[in-house]
Scaffold this active site. Sequence first.
Site, mmCIF file in Angstrom:
data_model
loop_
_atom_site.group_PDB
_atom_site.id
_atom_site.type_symbol
_atom_site.label_atom_id
_atom_site.label_comp_id
_atom_site.label_asym_id
_atom_site.label_seq_id
_atom_site.Cartn_x
_atom_site.Cartn_y
_atom_site.Cartn_z
ATOM 1 N N THR A 1 0.846 -1.193 0.000
ATOM 2 C CA THR A 1 0.000 0.000 0.000
ATOM 3 C C THR A 1 0.880 1.240 0.000
ATOM 4 O O THR A 1 1.875 1.298 0.724
ATOM 5 C CB THR A 1 -0.935 0.016 1.223
ATOM 6 O OG1 THR A 1 -1.903 -1.025 1.086
ATOM 7 C CG2 THR A 1 -1.686 1.348 1.325
ATOM 8 N N PHE B 1 1.129 5.063 0.927
ATOM 9 C CA PHE B 1 0.547 6.081 1.801
ATOM 10 C C PHE B 1 1.083 7.446 1.401
ATOM 11 O O PHE B 1 2.256 7.578 1.012
ATOM 12 C CB PHE B 1 0.909 5.806 3.260
ATOM 13 C CG PHE B 1 0.381 4.506 3.802
ATOM 14 C CD1 PHE B 1 -0.831 4.451 4.470
ATOM 15 C CD2 PHE B 1 1.092 3.326 3.638
ATOM 16 C CE1 PHE B 1 -1.326 3.257 4.965
ATOM 17 C CE2 PHE B 1 0.613 2.122 4.124
ATOM 18 C CZ PHE B 1 -0.600 2.082 4.798
#
Length: 377
Positions: free
Chosen positions: A280, A282
């Site tokens: 992921t 960020f």
Amino acid sequence: MIDLSVSRQQIDEIDRQMVELFEKRMEVAEKVAMYKLETGKPVFDKEREEEKLQKLSALSHGEFNGRAVKELFSQIMSISRKYQYSLLPSEQVETNFVKVENVLQKEEACVYYYGVPGTHTQQAMEDVFGADVNGISCSSFQGIMEAVESEKADYGILPIENSSTGGITVNYDLLLNYDNAVVGEYVMRIDQCLLALPGAELSDIRTVFSHPQGLLQSREFMGKHPEYEGVEYGSTAAAAKKVSEDKKKSQAAIASRRAAKEYGLEVLADSIQQEKNNCTRFIIIGKKKEYTEKSNKLALCIELPHISGSLYRILSHFLYNDLNMTQIESRPIPSRNWEYRFFIDVEGNLDNPAVKNALRGVREEAAFLRVLGNFES
């Protein structure tokens, strides 16, 4: 029968003449650029170009040639504009960003993160700012943006994109709704685990709670257990907290090992995401529009004229200036059916002449451009 070698020689000669004429055209284009610079006229004159394309197309014979001539000269005009943009002074590119020595002030920083303790976002925050950071959990992405804009928080950290499920679209929309800037990014590997009460077994589970992304990333695992009902929850860590508080052996959560430790749960299955290199990305949000010498990625939002080929023409500015585009996400524009804005990440620094040239062209030809950040990737 046609002699292919003769035809090829003829094409080579025609191409040579076309190159010679193209270079003559560019010499004239330079004079036009100087005139526009002196008089303050914009490089892009949409009405003039449309009128000229129609006239050139009419000179050709047949429908195919007409369309081809229009496309050919559209490209020539586009190249001419890009060359003219490059001749204009670089100080004409205004972005409202200020160059500083260091963007992320990590000491004593107050950082808002999404979800209850134990989320992947909290882990990402501590990886960036250190374990002793003053981290404050927030129940919504919007709350994080508001805290940064009002200066209750120095920074906010939000998930923006997953390698297996794509962009987190609500956060793209929020980037435009607040006067904040993207000041950094962090990519973290995400291992999803099935968590349950101590003593529970896989055969006990009937209901699985998780954030929608957690369920999406683990859909193959869930598919192997048709007896499990997936239920969307506010965050992966909040799902783990619910399982801990409800104390039902039939419940489980898809969350991190950190959440298991935080809420006294056991890991029944590890790395259940289908993409084993699941990551992921960020983004770190700050109030100040700043960048540094090491900033190497631009985040942009662009709205396009609602006409054929507009996206292609805008993206060509990055291609022409040899800038690598690393991400593009489209989002519908509210109250304007079937019109879209694009969130684009491009490698480069605001001080780079190629970046300035590309931004100048995009700004003049797009319906809207906003630089969301220039940060170190």
